[in-house]
Design a protein around this motif. Structure first.
Motif, PDB file in Angstrom:
ATOM      1  N   VAL A  46       0.732  -1.265  -0.064  1.00  0.00           N
ATOM      2  CA  VAL A  46      -0.070  -0.006   0.039  1.00  0.00           C
ATOM      3  C   VAL A  46       0.774   1.321  -0.040  1.00  0.00           C
ATOM      4  CG1 VAL A  46      -2.032  -0.963   1.151  1.00  0.00           C
ATOM      5  CG2 VAL A  46      -0.059  -0.145   2.655  1.00  0.00           C
ATOM      6  N   ARG A  47       0.358   2.387  -0.468  1.00  0.00           N
ATOM      7  CA  ARG A  47       0.970   3.560  -0.473  1.00  0.00           C
ATOM      8  C   ARG A  47       0.590   4.213   0.931  1.00  0.00           C
ATOM      9  NH1 ARG A  47       0.377   7.261  -5.751  1.00  0.00           N
ATOM     10  NH2 ARG A  47       0.931   8.787  -4.465  1.00  0.00           N
ATOM     11  N   LEU A  48       1.461   4.903   1.530  1.00  0.00           N
ATOM     12  CA  LEU A  48       1.298   5.881   2.687  1.00  0.00           C
ATOM     13  C   LEU A  48       1.245   7.091   2.353  1.00  0.00           C
ATOM     14  CD1 LEU A  48       3.611   3.601   4.909  1.00  0.00           C
ATOM     15  CD2 LEU A  48       1.372   3.082   4.681  1.00  0.00           C
ATOM     16  N   ILE A  49       0.188   7.386   1.921  1.00  0.00           N
ATOM     17  CA  ILE A  49      -0.386   8.816   1.447  1.00  0.00           C
ATOM     18  C   ILE A  49       0.100   9.966   2.371  1.00  0.00           C
ATOM     19  CG2 ILE A  49      -1.919  10.401   0.139  1.00  0.00           C
ATOM     20  CD1 ILE A  49      -1.897   7.899  -1.430  1.00  0.00           C
ATOM     21  N   ALA A  50      -0.386   9.732   3.562  1.00  0.00           N
ATOM     22  CA  ALA A  50      -0.045  10.841   4.630  1.00  0.00           C
ATOM     23  C   ALA A  50       1.311  10.963   5.029  1.00  0.00           C
ATOM     24  CB  ALA A  50      -0.849  10.292   5.712  1.00  0.00           C
ATOM     25  N   VAL A  51       2.057   9.636   4.723  1.00  0.00           N
ATOM     26  CA  VAL A  51       3.562   9.915   4.922  1.00  0.00           C
ATOM     27  C   VAL A  51       4.104  10.763   4.010  1.00  0.00           C
ATOM     28  CG1 VAL A  51       5.858   8.894   5.279  1.00  0.00           C
ATOM     29  CG2 VAL A  51       3.560   7.821   6.386  1.00  0.00           C
ATOM     30  N   GLU A  52       3.721  10.232   2.579  1.00  0.00           N
ATOM     31  CA  GLU A  52       4.009  10.920   1.358  1.00  0.00           C
ATOM     32  C   GLU A  52       3.818  12.444   1.358  1.00  0.00           C
ATOM     33  OE1 GLU A  52       2.156   9.286  -1.909  1.00  0.00           O
ATOM     34  OE2 GLU A  52       3.181   7.443  -1.826  1.00  0.00           O
ATOM     35  N   GLN A  53       2.817  12.844   1.850  1.00  0.00           N
ATOM     36  CA  GLN A  53       2.291  14.345   2.050  1.00  0.00           C
ATOM     37  C   GLN A  53       3.238  14.928   3.183  1.00  0.00           C
ATOM     38  OE1 GLN A  53      -1.873  13.850   2.935  1.00  0.00           O
ATOM     39  NE2 GLN A  53      -2.398  14.077   0.919  1.00  0.00           N
ATOM     40  N   LEU A  54       3.542  14.265   4.118  1.00  0.00           N
ATOM     41  CA  LEU A  54       4.577  14.893   5.316  1.00  0.00           C
ATOM     42  C   LEU A  54       5.910  15.026   4.349  1.00  0.00           C
ATOM     43  CD1 LEU A  54       5.374  15.454   8.173  1.00  0.00           C
ATOM     44  CD2 LEU A  54       5.974  12.889   8.412  1.00  0.00           C
TER      45      LEU A  54
ATOM     46  N   GLY B 111       5.616   8.760  12.623  1.00  0.00           N
ATOM     47  CA  GLY B 111       4.705   7.983  13.361  1.00  0.00           C
ATOM     48  C   GLY B 111       3.061   8.720  13.277  1.00  0.00           C
ATOM     49  N   ASP B 112       3.343   9.863  13.444  1.00  0.00           N
ATOM     50  CA  ASP B 112       1.769  10.661  13.379  1.00  0.00           C
ATOM     51  C   ASP B 112       1.212  10.363  11.870  1.00  0.00           C
ATOM     52  OD1 ASP B 112       2.934  13.528  15.750  1.00  0.00           O
ATOM     53  OD2 ASP B 112       1.970  11.301  15.923  1.00  0.00           O
ATOM     54  N   ALA B 113       1.981  10.664  10.960  1.00  0.00           N
ATOM     55  CA  ALA B 113       1.512  10.380   9.603  1.00  0.00           C
ATOM     56  C   ALA B 113       0.998   8.814   9.335  1.00  0.00           C
ATOM     57  CB  ALA B 113       2.669  10.571   8.535  1.00  0.00           C
ATOM     58  N   LEU B 114       1.824   8.067   9.860  1.00  0.00           N
ATOM     59  CA  LEU B 114       1.652   6.554   9.713  1.00  0.00           C
ATOM     60  C   LEU B 114       0.331   6.304  10.176  1.00  0.00           C
ATOM     61  CD1 LEU B 114       2.603   3.719   8.901  1.00  0.00           C
ATOM     62  CD2 LEU B 114       3.874   3.527  10.963  1.00  0.00           C
ATOM     63  N   SER B 115       0.108   6.901  11.513  1.00  0.00           N
ATOM     64  CA  SER B 115      -1.324   6.761  12.189  1.00  0.00           C
ATOM     65  C   SER B 115      -2.346   7.097  11.417  1.00  0.00           C
ATOM     66  CB  SER B 115      -1.482   7.389  13.411  1.00  0.00           C
ATOM     67  OG  SER B 115      -0.417   6.794  14.288  1.00  0.00           O
ATOM     68  N   GLY B 116      -2.141   8.149  10.493  1.00  0.00           N
ATOM     69  CA  GLY B 116      -3.194   8.858   9.707  1.00  0.00           C
ATOM     70  C   GLY B 116      -3.741   7.701   8.682  1.00  0.00           C
ATOM     71  N   ASP B 117      -2.659   7.078   7.874  1.00  0.00           N
ATOM     72  CA  ASP B 117      -2.642   6.090   6.950  1.00  0.00           C
ATOM     73  C   ASP B 117      -3.338   4.989   7.630  1.00  0.00           C
ATOM     74  OD1 ASP B 117       0.122   7.332   5.168  1.00  0.00           O
ATOM     75  OD2 ASP B 117      -1.828   7.004   4.454  1.00  0.00           O
ATOM     76  N   LEU B 118      -2.987   4.595   8.714  1.00  0.00           N
ATOM     77  CA  LEU B 118      -3.681   3.272   9.409  1.00  0.00           C
ATOM     78  C   LEU B 118      -5.194   3.366   9.497  1.00  0.00           C
ATOM     79  CD1 LEU B 118      -1.099   2.448  12.341  1.00  0.00           C
ATOM     80  CD2 LEU B 118      -1.285   1.244   9.888  1.00  0.00           C
ATOM     81  N   GLY B 119      -5.439   4.703   9.959  1.00  0.00           N
ATOM     82  CA  GLY B 119      -6.915   4.974   9.997  1.00  0.00           C
ATOM     83  C   GLY B 119      -7.629   5.009   8.688  1.00  0.00           C
ATOM     84  N   ARG B 120      -6.819   5.687   7.504  1.00  0.00           N
ATOM     85  CA  ARG B 120      -7.432   5.610   6.337  1.00  0.00           C
ATOM     86  C   ARG B 120      -7.763   4.118   5.606  1.00  0.00           C
ATOM     87  NH1 ARG B 120      -5.002   5.204   1.349  1.00  0.00           N
ATOM     88  NH2 ARG B 120      -2.865   5.626   2.512  1.00  0.00           N
TER      89      ARG B 120
END
Lengths: 156, 287
Positions: free
Chosen positions: B222-230, B243-252
């Motif tokens: 999977v692409r981790l879009i929130a980490v990419e945006q960060l 880690g915070d961005a990763l949490s966002g992706d986990l939610g999505r």
């Protein structure tokens, strides 16, 4: 079906089922019981032979896939009367105990040792990571690789 | 530990192979290197009626142009490890390849075979997604298809490949992208199937967006879009921010942190490792 296999320099016409592994055909039809079966799914390395000179797992290569290729087993590398330098190295380094994994190591190291001079110990361990030994703890196997590398260097 | 019986055909050309698959349909399974399929046959996890051995087909090209790279499906993993022209053209694949099984596996197994098998943590799946690759397939009935990798890999051992199709090549676009990539994987022992892996791609000039891909969190990479945006805003973030961005992706992605917690923390570490290597390389000079 009939297939032709080139094994240790000899040509064999063999009646095989498509589902037979190269390992089983080498052992049963060619009498080459130096090919050992440990896990039969590619993880332990005991069945390693050389296919066109490169290590390959005979338990997860079907005999039919090996048609037209050169197969080398440990019996094709050396005999008790005429040991291959890698076999001499394993003997000198005490790199075996029960010997079950040894043919797989010998074929693997036969291809590895000529280029091992460029490799660190860590890299040699990675190259051998697919060959599992329950007896030796691997230290003497690593020594055998280094002894083989020197033997094969001076022979050239 | 021996396979159930099957028939075996070994076509000499792609046309012959497609003809065979067209006739046999669901009864047939394509055999390339067999390093994933044959263990499954040995364990009787797969019981095809017929194997169609495509290993003699002429699908081993490697062509790099200014637009991109076409990689034939039957290139053995080994080629990406030892062929210098290939390593220079796609350094990410060189970085991944030593994590694929063991040398003996890499001497026989193929690039296309791995992608068609679609193990959920396969290295090639991760890398091709990170590089926005496209899968080319061919069948007698429908001709050639081009399938973007994110539409090709559907889940564990599940792809968009139809029973009468062969995966013939992969296209990696390179025009307009200058990303440097780092790959990191965690497995319990050298050569084991990965628990998870990550690829991070950063464009040093910033003209194309970053790419962050992970395996192990779900049944496919999977692409981790929130980490990419960060990373697009801050290419060298703190581990906390990653880690915070990763949490966002986990939610999505609807991944439950409680049940997958250990994999999540591994992925976080792998992301940190990739970023450290990318920045160390950049400051240390071009490879």
């Amino acid at each position: 079906m009939i297939i032709n296999l080139k094994v240790n320099g000899a040509s064999h016409d063999l009646e095989v089922e498509p589902r037979q592994s190269l390992a089983d055909v080498l052992r049963r039809s060619c009498g080459l019981t130096g090919v050992h079966l440990g896990c039969e799914h590619g993880a332990c390395g005991a069945c390693t032979i050389l296919l066109d000179g490169l290590p390959a797992r005979s338990c997860i290569v079907l005999a039919v896939q090996a048609e037209g290729k050169e197969v080398t087993t440990v019996e094709g590398l050396g005999t008790p009367e005429d040991l291959h330098p890698v076999q001499e190295a394993f003997s000198e380094a005490h790199g075996l105990q029960c010997g079950f994994c040894t043919p797989g190591f010998v074929t693997t190291v036969a291809e590895l040792a000529p280029r091992a001079k460029e490799l660190t110990d860590e890299q040699v361990r990675c190259e051998l990571s697919g060959n599992i030994c329950r007896c030796t703890g691997y230290v003497n196997i690593l020594k055998a690789v280094r002894i083989a590398q020197d033997k094969l260097g001076t022979d050239e | 530990m021996k396979p159930a019986a099957f028939d075996y055909v070994r076509p000499e050309t792609t046309a012959e192979a497609l003809e065979a698959l067209n006739e046999l349909g669901d009864d047939a399974k394509v055999l390339a290197g067999g390093q994933s399929l044959v263990p499954m046959l040995n364990l009787r996890l797969a019981r095809p009626e017929v194997l169609v051995d495509i290993s003699r087909l002429n699908l081993t090209e490697f062509t790099a142009t200014s637009d991109g790279i076409r990689i034939g499906a039957l290139n053995k993993h080994r080629r990406f490890e030892f062929d210098e022209e290939v390593s220079r053209a796609v350094p990410l694949l060189r970085e991944c390849v030593t994590h694929i099984g063991y040398p003996a596996i890499r001497n026989v197994g193929t690039f296309g075979g791995s992608l068609a098998h679609a193990d959920s943590t396969a290295e090639w799946s991760c890398a091709v997604l990170a590089m926005d690759g496209t899968i080319q397939t061919e069948s007698k009935a429908r001709g050639q298809r081009e399938i973007p990798i994110e539409q090709f890999l559907l889940g564990p051992f599940t792809t968009a490949l139809e029973p009468d199709e062969i995966l013939t090549s992969v296209w990696i676009p390179t025009k307009g992208t200058r990303r440097n990539y780092a790959f990191a994987e965690f497995a319990e022992r050298t050569g084991d199937f990965a628990i998870g892996s990550t690829v991070v791609g950063l464009d040093p000039v910033g003209s194309s967006g970053s790419r962050v891909v992970s395996t192990g969190l779900s049944g496919r990479p999977v692409r981790l879009i929130a980490v990419e945006q960060l990373l697009d805003e801050e290419p060298a973030p703190t581990s906390q921010h990653v880690g915070d961005a990763l949490s966002g992706d986990l939610g999505r992605l609807e991944i439950d942190r409680k049940s997958r917690g250990h994999v999540v923390s591994i992925i976080h570490s792998l992301l940190d490792e990739c970023l450290e290597r990318l920045h160390h390389t950049e400051t240390g000079g071009k490879q």
